[in-house]
Design a protein around this motif. Structure first.
Motif, PDB file in Angstrom:
ATOM      1  N   VAL A  92      -7.485  -3.203  29.520  1.00  0.00           N
ATOM      2  CA  VAL A  92      -6.678  -2.064  29.991  1.00  0.00           C
ATOM      3  C   VAL A  92      -7.586  -1.000  30.616  1.00  0.00           C
ATOM      4  O   VAL A  92      -7.287  -0.462  31.683  1.00  0.00           O
ATOM      5  N   GLU A  93      -8.701  -0.710  29.961  1.00  0.00           N
ATOM      6  CA  GLU A  93      -9.633   0.297  30.493  1.00  0.00           C
ATOM      7  C   GLU A  93     -10.201  -0.151  31.834  1.00  0.00           C
ATOM      8  O   GLU A  93     -10.359   0.655  32.754  1.00  0.00           O
ATOM      9  N   ASP A  94     -10.507  -1.434  31.972  1.00  0.00           N
ATOM     10  CA  ASP A  94     -11.018  -1.960  33.233  1.00  0.00           C
ATOM     11  C   ASP A  94      -9.967  -1.823  34.330  1.00  0.00           C
ATOM     12  O   ASP A  94     -10.272  -1.394  35.451  1.00  0.00           O
ATOM     13  N   ALA A  95      -8.739  -2.155  34.009  1.00  0.00           N
ATOM     14  CA  ALA A  95      -7.660  -2.050  34.996  1.00  0.00           C
ATOM     15  C   ALA A  95      -7.430  -0.597  35.407  1.00  0.00           C
ATOM     16  O   ALA A  95      -7.192  -0.310  36.590  1.00  0.00           O
ATOM     17  N   LYS A  96      -7.485   0.320  34.440  1.00  0.00           N
ATOM     18  CA  LYS A  96      -7.303   1.731  34.762  1.00  0.00           C
ATOM     19  C   LYS A  96      -8.420   2.228  35.667  1.00  0.00           C
ATOM     20  O   LYS A  96      -8.176   2.987  36.612  1.00  0.00           O
ATOM     21  N   LYS A 120     -15.980   2.605  29.937  1.00  0.00           N
ATOM     22  CA  LYS A 120     -14.941   2.626  28.908  1.00  0.00           C
ATOM     23  C   LYS A 120     -14.623   1.214  28.425  1.00  0.00           C
ATOM     24  O   LYS A 120     -14.323   1.001  27.251  1.00  0.00           O
ATOM     25  N   GLU A 121     -14.705   0.254  29.341  1.00  0.00           N
ATOM     26  CA  GLU A 121     -14.463  -1.144  28.954  1.00  0.00           C
ATOM     27  C   GLU A 121     -15.521  -1.610  27.967  1.00  0.00           C
ATOM     28  O   GLU A 121     -15.211  -2.198  26.928  1.00  0.00           O
ATOM     29  N   GLU A 151     -10.356  -6.643  22.878  1.00  0.00           N
ATOM     30  CA  GLU A 151     -10.351  -7.297  24.189  1.00  0.00           C
ATOM     31  C   GLU A 151      -9.212  -6.767  25.053  1.00  0.00           C
ATOM     32  O   GLU A 151      -9.396  -6.539  26.250  1.00  0.00           O
ATOM     33  N   VAL A 152      -8.056  -6.561  24.461  1.00  0.00           N
ATOM     34  CA  VAL A 152      -6.913  -6.037  25.210  1.00  0.00           C
ATOM     35  C   VAL A 152      -7.212  -4.617  25.671  1.00  0.00           C
ATOM     36  O   VAL A 152      -6.972  -4.264  26.837  1.00  0.00           O
ATOM     37  N   VAL A 186      -8.562  -7.784  15.033  1.00  0.00           N
ATOM     38  CA  VAL A 186      -9.276  -6.609  15.533  1.00  0.00           C
ATOM     39  C   VAL A 186     -10.031  -6.975  16.799  1.00  0.00           C
ATOM     40  O   VAL A 186     -10.037  -6.218  17.773  1.00  0.00           O
ATOM     41  N   ALA A 187     -10.665  -8.129  16.821  1.00  0.00           N
ATOM     42  CA  ALA A 187     -11.404  -8.565  18.002  1.00  0.00           C
ATOM     43  C   ALA A 187     -10.461  -8.738  19.190  1.00  0.00           C
ATOM     44  O   ALA A 187     -10.789  -8.358  20.314  1.00  0.00           O
TER      45      ALA A 187
END
Length: 91
Positions: free
Chosen positions: A31-35, A84-85, A26-27, A21-22
């Motif tokens: 993804v949110e940071d990249a978006k 979001k991240e 992180e993934v 889950v952790a």
């Protein structure tokens, strides 16, 4: 002996499940940071394109305004991505 094995297996199952889950959080956070960064770059590019169009027409002031609006929207998208991240990391 069997009770010990059951307790040990249950402990390992919970530990491994928590670790997965952790890693998933992180993934998702990455993804949110990249978006957010991609959206920020897109907004900045839109502002720059509009600015160049206005400057080609001879409206230098309007061009600077469009460029500033693009940078402001880019900053907003970057902040949304970071929010979001952080949300994904805390889930």
């Amino acid at each position: 002996m069997s009770r010990f094995m059951i307790v040990a297996m249950a402990f390992l199952f919970v530990f491994v499940g928590m670790q997965q889950v952790a890693q998933a959080d992180e993934v998702k956070a990455a993804v949110e940071d990249a978006k957010g960064k991609a959206n920020a770059n897109a907004e900045k590019a839109k502002g720059e394109a509009k600015a160049l169009t206005e400057e080609a027409k001879g409206n230098n002031v309007q061009g600077e305004m469009e460029r500033a609006k693009g940078q402001t929207k880019a900053a907003g998208e970057r902040v949304k991505g970071e929010a979001k991240e952080l949300k994904a990391k805390t889930e």
